[in-house]
Design a protein around this motif. Structure first.
Motif, PDB file in Angstrom:
ATOM      1  N   GLN A 191       0.840  -1.196   0.000  1.00 52.93           N
ATOM      2  CA  GLN A 191       0.000   0.000   0.000  1.00 52.93           C
ATOM      3  C   GLN A 191       0.875   1.246   0.000  1.00 52.93           C
ATOM      4  OE1 GLN A 191      -2.521  -0.377   3.484  1.00 52.93           O
ATOM      5  NE2 GLN A 191      -3.584  -2.179   2.664  1.00 52.93           N
ATOM      6  N   THR A 197      -8.124   3.515   1.466  1.00 56.95           N
ATOM      7  CA  THR A 197      -7.541   2.173   1.309  1.00 56.95           C
ATOM      8  C   THR A 197      -8.523   1.090   1.754  1.00 56.95           C
ATOM      9  OG1 THR A 197      -5.354   3.086   1.699  1.00 56.95           O
ATOM     10  CG2 THR A 197      -5.583   0.714   2.031  1.00 56.95           C
ATOM     11  N   ASP A 199      -8.759  -2.922   2.679  1.00 58.13           N
ATOM     12  CA  ASP A 199      -8.024  -4.159   2.966  1.00 58.13           C
ATOM     13  C   ASP A 199      -8.791  -5.362   2.437  1.00 58.13           C
ATOM     14  OD1 ASP A 199      -5.748  -3.132   4.416  1.00 58.13           O
ATOM     15  OD2 ASP A 199      -7.186  -2.540   5.948  1.00 58.13           O
TER      16      ASP A 199
END
Ligand code: CP
Length: 298
Positions: A191, A197, A199
């Motif tokens: 990342q 973001t 996961d």
């Protein structure tokens, strides 16, 4: 928009504004519908110190279609690199032959910026290590523009080896310039900071309108990761058709694709895949770029 050469090189988007992107899109859309009669009065040197299929061939075609004789230097084999000549010397010797412009692909240790500043002709970046791949970002922009009239707020999810991707670096610059909302989905070690973001890939796909996959770039890893390094959670799975492709999500990838890793062949050839459209737009985007270099607009 400058009318004379204020920048003689194109390495990234540092000096670009939205006006540059508008000019780029206007030329790229023009060359799609209006082929130019070809008269080869200029020369373009293509220096490919790293391997390439799409970028090299599309720059070669674009140069020809814009009236440049494309002179190709590709790889090490049967060149004086085999005798120990350096990349810098090779670049300077090619310049001494007075081409009208130079297109370069090289690793990040190649001093592209310093050499470009000394050259008195346009130098165009065709992929520079992990740092940048701006002509890829422009063909991606053109492909998105073909699909979506308004890019402001478009939700673009980049999936895979984000950290080692020059494609990601340049795409992020263009996305910022045109208001695209960009997020990433990648294993922790791959990342980068500064982006929304995910996961979990499925959660990311529920958010995204476009899913842009990247291959694992082992050749750019500074240390060895375990075999899959967590990527298996971010590979395309067939059931994802149901909640992404069937609700009109689009799939992109800069190529080359490793089937069975980041994507399946089936999804690459699905009507919602833009991958071959990206490749087709590579020629138009690079023609537009050559024309902007000719105009002194980059
Ligand atoms: N997308 C891209 O740069 O592909 P090539 O390495 O084949 O040029």
């Amino acid at each position: 928009m400058p009318s004379s050469h204020s920048f003689d090189f194109f390495l990234n988007f540092d000096s670009w504004s939205r006006d540059h992107l508008s000019r780029f899109l206007s030329i790229a859309q023009q060359v799609k519908i209006k082929p130019q009669s070809i008269s080869l009065k200029k020369t373009a040197s293509l220096l490919f110190f790293e391997s390439s299929t799409r970028t090299r061939v599309s720059f070669e075609l674009a140069a020809f279609q814009e009236g440049y004789y494309p002179s190709l230097f590709s790889g090490k084999e049967s060149t004086s690199l085999e005798k120990g000549e350096t990349l810098e010397d090779t670049f300077e010797n090619i310049l001494a032959m007075q081409p009208d412009l130079v297109i370069v692909r090289a690793g990040e240790s190649f001093p592209m910026q310093d050499l470009a500043k000394q050259a008195h002709i346009p130098i165009l970046n065709a992929g520079w290590g992990v740092l940048s791949h701006p002509s890829q970002a422009l063909l991606d922009l053109l492909t998105l523009k073909d699909q979506f009239q308004d890019l402001q707020g478009l939700r673009l999810l980049v999936i895979g080896d984000v950290k080692h991707s020059r494609v990601f670096q340049s795409l992020a610059e263009v996305a910022k310039l045109c208001g695209i909302e960009m997020a990433i989905a990648a294993p922790r070690d791959f990342q980068v900071d500064g982006f929304k973001t995910f996961d979990d890939l499925e959660e990311g796909l529920r958010w995204a309108q476009v899913a842009y996959f990247l291959r694992i770039q082992k050749e750019r890893h500074s240390h060895k990761f375990s075999e899959q390094a967590g990527f298996e959670n971010f590979f395309w799975k067939e059931h994802q058709h149901q909640f992404f492709l069937q609700r009109n999500g689009f799939v992109m990838h800069p190529g080359p694709v490793n089937y069975g890793s980041e994507l399946s062949r089936e999804v690459c050839r699905h009507p919602q895949s833009l991958i071959l459209k990206q490749v087709a737009n590579g020629v138009f985007a690079r023609r537009a770029l050559l024309r902007m270099a000719q105009e002194g607009a980059i």
